[in-house]
Scaffold this motif. Structure first.
Motif, PDB file in Angstrom:
ATOM      1  N   TYR A  94     -29.112 -18.024   7.456  1.00 54.48           N
ATOM      2  CA  TYR A  94     -28.060 -18.723   8.187  1.00 54.48           C
ATOM      3  C   TYR A  94     -28.491 -19.039   9.603  1.00 54.48           C
ATOM      4  N   TRP A  95     -27.794 -20.009  10.187  1.00 62.50           N
ATOM      5  CA  TRP A  95     -27.887 -20.306  11.625  1.00 62.50           C
ATOM      6  C   TRP A  95     -26.632 -21.079  12.023  1.00 62.50           C
ATOM      7  N   ILE A  96     -26.358 -21.075  13.322  1.00 59.67           N
ATOM      8  CA  ILE A  96     -25.194 -21.808  13.826  1.00 59.67           C
ATOM      9  C   ILE A  96     -25.525 -22.361  15.209  1.00 59.67           C
ATOM     10  N   GLY A  97     -24.914 -23.474  15.552  1.00 58.53           N
ATOM     11  CA  GLY A  97     -25.127 -24.093  16.859  1.00 58.53           C
ATOM     12  C   GLY A  97     -24.693 -23.189  18.001  1.00 58.53           C
ATOM     13  N   VAL A  98     -25.414 -23.259  19.109  1.00 57.50           N
ATOM     14  CA  VAL A  98     -25.193 -22.389  20.277  1.00 57.50           C
ATOM     15  C   VAL A  98     -23.731 -22.369  20.747  1.00 57.50           C
ATOM     16  N   PRO A  99     -23.022 -23.516  20.795  1.00 56.68           N
ATOM     17  CA  PRO A  99     -21.635 -23.448  21.302  1.00 56.68           C
ATOM     18  C   PRO A  99     -20.721 -22.551  20.463  1.00 56.68           C
ATOM     19  N   TYR A 100     -21.150 -22.203  19.263  1.00 53.01           N
ATOM     20  CA  TYR A 100     -20.307 -21.426  18.350  1.00 53.01           C
ATOM     21  C   TYR A 100     -20.773 -19.979  18.193  1.00 53.01           C
ATOM     22  N   TRP A 101     -21.791 -19.590  18.945  1.00 52.83           N
ATOM     23  CA  TRP A 101     -22.263 -18.204  18.906  1.00 52.83           C
ATOM     24  C   TRP A 101     -21.140 -17.273  19.346  1.00 52.83           C
ATOM     25  N   GLY A 102     -21.070 -16.123  18.688  1.00 52.82           N
ATOM     26  CA  GLY A 102     -20.136 -15.070  19.090  1.00 52.82           C
ATOM     27  C   GLY A 102     -18.688 -15.299  18.699  1.00 52.82           C
ATOM     28  N   GLN A 103     -18.424 -16.278  17.829  1.00 54.10           N
ATOM     29  CA  GLN A 103     -17.043 -16.562  17.420  1.00 54.10           C
ATOM     30  C   GLN A 103     -16.707 -16.028  16.030  1.00 54.10           C
ATOM     31  N   GLY A 104     -17.661 -15.340  15.386  1.00 54.45           N
ATOM     32  CA  GLY A 104     -17.399 -14.757  14.070  1.00 54.45           C
ATOM     33  C   GLY A 104     -17.457 -15.746  12.918  1.00 54.45           C
ATOM     34  N   ILE A 105     -17.943 -16.945  13.165  1.00 50.50           N
ATOM     35  CA  ILE A 105     -17.966 -17.976  12.121  1.00 50.50           C
ATOM     36  C   ILE A 105     -19.025 -17.663  11.068  1.00 50.50           C
ATOM     37  N   ILE A 106     -20.221 -17.284  11.494  1.00 48.10           N
ATOM     38  CA  ILE A 106     -21.277 -17.002  10.508  1.00 48.10           C
ATOM     39  C   ILE A 106     -20.947 -15.761   9.674  1.00 48.10           C
ATOM     40  N   PRO A 107     -20.428 -14.677  10.237  1.00 46.18           N
ATOM     41  CA  PRO A 107     -20.015 -13.592   9.347  1.00 46.18           C
ATOM     42  C   PRO A 107     -18.993 -14.050   8.287  1.00 46.18           C
ATOM     43  N   GLU A 108     -18.082 -14.931   8.654  1.00 45.42           N
ATOM     44  CA  GLU A 108     -17.133 -15.467   7.667  1.00 45.42           C
ATOM     45  C   GLU A 108     -17.875 -16.224   6.569  1.00 45.42           C
ATOM     46  N   ARG A 138     -29.064  -9.847  13.462  1.00 39.94           N
ATOM     47  CA  ARG A 138     -28.879  -8.471  12.978  1.00 39.94           C
ATOM     48  C   ARG A 138     -27.402  -8.084  13.020  1.00 39.94           C
ATOM     49  N   ARG A 139     -26.696  -8.477  14.088  1.00 39.39           N
ATOM     50  CA  ARG A 139     -25.270  -8.138  14.205  1.00 39.39           C
ATOM     51  C   ARG A 139     -24.443  -8.776  13.096  1.00 39.39           C
ATOM     52  N   VAL A 140     -24.784  -9.999  12.708  1.00 42.69           N
ATOM     53  CA  VAL A 140     -24.083 -10.632  11.585  1.00 42.69           C
ATOM     54  C   VAL A 140     -24.225  -9.765  10.340  1.00 42.69           C
ATOM     55  N   MET A 141     -25.451  -9.326  10.070  1.00 49.82           N
ATOM     56  CA  MET A 141     -25.706  -8.501   8.882  1.00 49.82           C
ATOM     57  C   MET A 141     -24.917  -7.205   8.933  1.00 49.82           C
ATOM     58  N   GLU A 142     -24.904  -6.559  10.093  1.00 55.07           N
ATOM     59  CA  GLU A 142     -24.162  -5.305  10.229  1.00 55.07           C
ATOM     60  C   GLU A 142     -22.662  -5.533  10.025  1.00 55.07           C
ATOM     61  N   LYS A 143     -22.121  -6.598  10.610  1.00 57.62           N
ATOM     62  CA  LYS A 143     -20.693  -6.897  10.462  1.00 57.62           C
ATOM     63  C   LYS A 143     -20.318  -7.142   9.002  1.00 57.62           C
ATOM     64  N   CYS A 144     -21.268  -7.686   8.241  1.00 54.17           N
ATOM     65  CA  CYS A 144     -21.000  -8.008   6.838  1.00 54.17           C
ATOM     66  C   CYS A 144     -21.276  -6.837   5.897  1.00 54.17           C
ATOM     67  N   GLY A 145     -21.783  -5.728   6.435  1.00 53.15           N
ATOM     68  CA  GLY A 145     -21.988  -4.541   5.614  1.00 53.15           C
ATOM     69  C   GLY A 145     -23.380  -4.346   5.051  1.00 53.15           C
ATOM     70  N   PHE A 146     -24.346  -5.156   5.483  1.00 50.92           N
ATOM     71  CA  PHE A 146     -25.727  -4.949   5.034  1.00 50.92           C
ATOM     72  C   PHE A 146     -26.264  -3.658   5.646  1.00 50.92           C
ATOM     73  N   MET A 147     -27.142  -2.994   4.899  1.00 50.25           N
ATOM     74  CA  MET A 147     -27.752  -1.748   5.362  1.00 50.25           C
ATOM     75  C   MET A 147     -29.246  -1.963   5.566  1.00 50.25           C
ATOM     76  N   TYR A 148     -29.780  -1.334   6.611  1.00 51.79           N
ATOM     77  CA  TYR A 148     -31.213  -1.432   6.892  1.00 51.79           C
ATOM     78  C   TYR A 148     -32.008  -0.912   5.692  1.00 51.79           C
ATOM     79  N   HIS A 149     -33.068  -1.651   5.340  1.00 53.17           N
ATOM     80  CA  HIS A 149     -33.920  -1.257   4.225  1.00 53.17           C
ATOM     81  C   HIS A 149     -35.340  -0.929   4.688  1.00 53.17           C
ATOM     82  N   HIS A 150     -36.000  -1.879   5.358  1.00 49.31           N
ATOM     83  CA  HIS A 150     -37.368  -1.631   5.823  1.00 49.31           C
ATOM     84  C   HIS A 150     -37.796  -2.715   6.811  1.00 49.31           C
ATOM     85  N   LYS A 151     -38.963  -2.515   7.416  1.00 50.73           N
ATOM     86  CA  LYS A 151     -39.531  -3.544   8.281  1.00 50.73           C
ATOM     87  C   LYS A 151     -40.951  -3.837   7.812  1.00 50.73           C
TER      88      LYS A 151
END
Length: 179
Positions: A94-108, A138-151
């Motif tokens: 995913y990605w979203i335009g800068v003016p919409y960062w931090g509005q919770g749109i991508i987690p939705e 990373r914050r989007v993933m955490e908000k959506c319930g993804f769990m860290y697996h590996h790097k």
């Protein structure tokens, strides 16, 4: 097509090229995710034709304005992806335009895709990856319930540079518990 009260996820159209360029040309958007900023409306049109027309790739459209402001997609093991996937797995990007960062749109949008992955496509596990330093992703993933697996260190990004990529995942069972 998928939707909630604020957004619609629909296929990209060539007529979206100017709107895509408006957001995808910004240097803060693509490079942190591993792709080059778009260089023109025609470049964006070609990307719609050659990349964003892939199955399960969607424009994130604000219902209020009917404007595409970002993109989300489900990638399978036979296509462009960065996670090592087994049968029954997919990766969400995913990605979203800068003016919409931090509005919770991508987690939705990601939650809509997760429902599609687990309910409609009957997948067992969904992956997400982000490059080191991409805290917003990373914050989007955490908000959506993804769990860290590996790097994975020393990965060559689509831009050709060497990066560290972190992978998070969610299983059908984990998703079901959230519902």
């Amino acid at each position: 097509m998928m939707e909630n009260t604020r957004i619609i996820l629909r296929p990209w159209l060539e007529t979206d090229a100017a709107q895509l360029y408006k957001y995808a040309r910004h240097p803060a958007v693509g490079p942190i995710a591993g792709w080059a900023p778009h260089t023109s409306v025609e470049n964006s049109r070609e990307i719609i034709r050659n990349i964003l027309s892939a199955p399960e790739t969607y424009a994130v459209v604000l219902k209020e304005t009917n404007e595409p402001i970002g993109s989300v997609g489900i990638m399978f093991s036979n296509g462009l992806h960065s996670a090592e996937m087994a049968e029954g797995d997919a990766e969400i990007g995913y990605w979203i335009g800068v003016p919409y960062w931090g509005q919770g749109i991508i987690p939705e949008a990601v939650r809509l895709l997760l429902r599609r992955c687990f309910m409609d496509l009957q997948l067992h596990r969904v992956w997400c990856g982000y490059y080191e330093g991409n805290v917003k992703s990373r914050r989007v993933m955490e908000k959506c319930g993804f769990m860290y697996h590996h790097k994975e260190e020393g990965k060559v990004s689509p831009l050709g540079d060497i990066r560290t990529e972190y992978f998070m995942c969610m299983t059908l069972q984990e998703w079901s518990k959230q519902q």
